[in-house]
Design a protein around this motif. Structure first.
Motif, PDB file in Angstrom:
ATOM      1  N   VAL A 133       0.870  -1.178   0.000  1.00 18.15           N
ATOM      2  CA  VAL A 133       0.000   0.000   0.000  1.00 18.15           C
ATOM      3  C   VAL A 133       0.901   1.219   0.000  1.00 18.15           C
ATOM      4  N   THR A 134       0.680   2.146  -0.927  1.00 19.38           N
ATOM      5  CA  THR A 134       1.474   3.378  -0.974  1.00 19.38           C
ATOM      6  C   THR A 134       0.556   4.575  -0.774  1.00 19.38           C
ATOM      7  N   PHE A 135       1.120   5.636  -0.205  1.00 19.00           N
ATOM      8  CA  PHE A 135       0.375   6.842   0.113  1.00 19.00           C
ATOM      9  C   PHE A 135       0.982   8.038  -0.618  1.00 19.00           C
ATOM     10  N   THR A 136       0.123   8.958  -1.077  1.00 17.67           N
ATOM     11  CA  THR A 136       0.574  10.209  -1.688  1.00 17.67           C
ATOM     12  C   THR A 136      -0.306  11.349  -1.183  1.00 17.67           C
ATOM     13  N   SER A 137       0.225  12.573  -1.270  1.00 16.71           N
ATOM     14  CA  SER A 137      -0.514  13.779  -0.890  1.00 16.71           C
ATOM     15  C   SER A 137      -0.795  14.593  -2.143  1.00 16.71           C
ATOM     16  N   ASP A 138      -1.983  15.185  -2.205  1.00 13.56           N
ATOM     17  CA  ASP A 138      -2.301  16.040  -3.352  1.00 13.56           C
ATOM     18  C   ASP A 138      -1.836  17.472  -3.132  1.00 13.56           C
ATOM     19  N   ASN A 139      -1.284  17.786  -1.938  1.00 11.43           N
ATOM     20  CA  ASN A 139      -0.880  19.159  -1.633  1.00 11.43           C
ATOM     21  C   ASN A 139       0.307  19.133  -0.672  1.00 11.43           C
ATOM     22  N   ASP A 140       1.506  18.911  -1.222  1.00 12.21           N
ATOM     23  CA  ASP A 140       2.713  18.842  -0.388  1.00 12.21           C
ATOM     24  C   ASP A 140       3.043  20.160   0.306  1.00 12.21           C
ATOM     25  N   ALA A 141       2.473  21.267  -0.149  1.00 11.37           N
ATOM     26  CA  ALA A 141       2.698  22.553   0.524  1.00 11.37           C
ATOM     27  C   ALA A 141       1.985  22.589   1.873  1.00 11.37           C
ATOM     28  N   VAL A 142       0.971  21.757   2.044  1.00  7.23           N
ATOM     29  CA  VAL A 142       0.202  21.709   3.293  1.00  7.23           C
ATOM     30  C   VAL A 142       0.579  20.497   4.129  1.00  7.23           C
ATOM     31  N   ALA A 143       0.629  19.309   3.505  1.00  4.35           N
ATOM     32  CA  ALA A 143       0.955  18.080   4.234  1.00  4.35           C
ATOM     33  C   ALA A 143       1.679  17.119   3.302  1.00  4.35           C
ATOM     34  N   THR A 144       2.786  16.581   3.788  1.00  8.20           N
ATOM     35  CA  THR A 144       3.530  15.582   3.021  1.00  8.20           C
ATOM     36  C   THR A 144       3.258  14.217   3.652  1.00  8.20           C
ATOM     37  N   THR A 145       3.525  13.168   2.892  1.00 11.41           N
ATOM     38  CA  THR A 145       3.384  11.815   3.425  1.00 11.41           C
ATOM     39  C   THR A 145       4.500  10.944   2.893  1.00 11.41           C
ATOM     40  N   THR A 146       4.894   9.998   3.721  1.00 13.56           N
ATOM     41  CA  THR A 146       5.825   8.980   3.251  1.00 13.56           C
ATOM     42  C   THR A 146       5.008   7.942   2.489  1.00 13.56           C
ATOM     43  N   ALA A 147       5.674   7.079   1.778  1.00 16.02           N
ATOM     44  CA  ALA A 147       4.991   6.008   1.059  1.00 16.02           C
ATOM     45  C   ALA A 147       4.273   5.078   2.032  1.00 16.02           C
ATOM     46  N   ALA A 148       4.688   5.105   3.311  1.00 18.72           N
ATOM     47  CA  ALA A 148       4.086   4.244   4.334  1.00 18.72           C
ATOM     48  C   ALA A 148       2.953   4.921   5.096  1.00 18.72           C
ATOM     49  N   GLY A 149       2.614   6.182   4.767  1.00 22.45           N
ATOM     50  CA  GLY A 149       1.465   6.840   5.373  1.00 22.45           C
ATOM     51  C   GLY A 149       1.741   7.736   6.565  1.00 22.45           C
ATOM     52  N   LEU A 150       3.013   8.062   6.840  1.00 16.26           N
ATOM     53  CA  LEU A 150       3.302   9.011   7.916  1.00 16.26           C
ATOM     54  C   LEU A 150       3.159  10.423   7.348  1.00 16.26           C
ATOM     55  N   VAL A 151       2.169  11.160   7.855  1.00 10.63           N
ATOM     56  CA  VAL A 151       1.829  12.483   7.331  1.00 10.63           C
ATOM     57  C   VAL A 151       2.441  13.553   8.229  1.00 10.63           C
ATOM     58  N   THR A 152       3.090  14.557   7.604  1.00 10.57           N
ATOM     59  CA  THR A 152       3.673  15.682   8.329  1.00 10.57           C
ATOM     60  C   THR A 152       2.973  16.961   7.901  1.00 10.57           C
ATOM     61  N   ALA A 153       2.496  17.727   8.888  1.00 12.35           N
ATOM     62  CA  ALA A 153       1.825  19.003   8.633  1.00 12.35           C
ATOM     63  C   ALA A 153       2.868  20.069   8.337  1.00 12.35           C
ATOM     64  N   VAL A 154       2.721  20.746   7.191  1.00  9.46           N
ATOM     65  CA  VAL A 154       3.700  21.737   6.756  1.00  9.46           C
ATOM     66  C   VAL A 154       3.189  23.162   6.954  1.00  9.46           C
ATOM     67  N   ALA A 155       1.963  23.439   6.536  1.00  6.79           N
ATOM     68  CA  ALA A 155       1.391  24.786   6.603  1.00  6.79           C
ATOM     69  C   ALA A 155      -0.124  24.667   6.704  1.00  6.79           C
ATOM     70  N   PRO A 156      -0.792  25.695   7.243  1.00  8.63           N
ATOM     71  CA  PRO A 156      -2.248  25.630   7.357  1.00  8.63           C
ATOM     72  C   PRO A 156      -2.924  25.406   6.001  1.00  8.63           C
ATOM     73  N   GLY A 157      -3.971  24.592   6.028  1.00  7.64           N
ATOM     74  CA  GLY A 157      -4.715  24.287   4.817  1.00  7.64           C
ATOM     75  C   GLY A 157      -5.245  22.866   4.865  1.00  7.64           C
ATOM     76  N   SER A 158      -5.555  22.324   3.699  1.00  4.85           N
ATOM     77  CA  SER A 158      -6.131  20.988   3.601  1.00  4.85           C
ATOM     78  C   SER A 158      -5.414  20.196   2.517  1.00  4.85           C
ATOM     79  N   ALA A 159      -5.225  18.905   2.764  1.00  5.42           N
ATOM     80  CA  ALA A 159      -4.599  18.012   1.786  1.00  5.42           C
ATOM     81  C   ALA A 159      -5.339  16.684   1.803  1.00  5.42           C
ATOM     82  N   THR A 160      -5.464  16.089   0.636  1.00 10.84           N
ATOM     83  CA  THR A 160      -6.067  14.768   0.529  1.00 10.84           C
ATOM     84  C   THR A 160      -4.950  13.742   0.390  1.00 10.84           C
ATOM     85  N   ILE A 161      -4.945  12.773   1.291  1.00  5.99           N
ATOM     86  CA  ILE A 161      -3.961  11.695   1.257  1.00  5.99           C
ATOM     87  C   ILE A 161      -4.637  10.500   0.578  1.00  5.99           C
TER      88      ILE A 161
END
Length: 144
Positions: A67-95
């Protein structure tokens, strides 16, 4: 000795059938993919783990799939391929999680950190009635 093509086809089907019985990736059908949490709100700088559970067509849990994970908005939240999400800036992101042809999404909302201390650049002011002065305020969160 030459093996007839029909024999190769039968051998290939036998190998594929054995892989399906052993849970071979790409062979087992996925009925649905579920994420936990399905939505999250986190502060800038924080992380959250999103996990995926794959279910087969009959509702049984399917394990051993990539299972791999991606973010549609890396400026707001990034994710590793394993699903660890890091908050970068206020806003919304779809993982989005993908396992074979199945996919599922989780919305991550990132909010600013709350101020723990607000400091002013003046300790005290002596002012005449009607006078004005500019004061600068600095907000600091709990991490400093």
């Amino acid at each position: 000795m030459r093996i007839p093509s029909k024999a190769w086809s039968i051998a290939l089907l036998a190998v594929l059938g054995a892989c399906a019985g052993a849970g071979g990736a790409g062979i087992v059908g996925i009925g649905s993919l579920h994420l936990s949490p399905g939505a999250a709100t986190i502060h800038v700088g924080e992380t959250t783990q999103i996990t995926a559970v794959a279910l087969g067509p009959s509702g049984e849990q399917v394990t051993g799939l990539l299972v791999t994970f991606t973010s549609d908005n890396d400026a707001v939240a990034t994710t590793t391929a394993a699903g660890l999400v890091t908050a970068v800036a206020p806003g919304s992101a779809t993982i989005t999680a993908r396992a074979g042809s199945a996919l599922a999404t989780a919305v991550v909302t990132v909010v600013p950190r709350e101020a723990a201390v607000v400091s002013l650049d003046h300790d005290s002011l002596d002012m005449a009635s009607g006078a004005s002065v500019q004061v600068a305020a600095t907000a600091t969160d709990a991490t400093g």
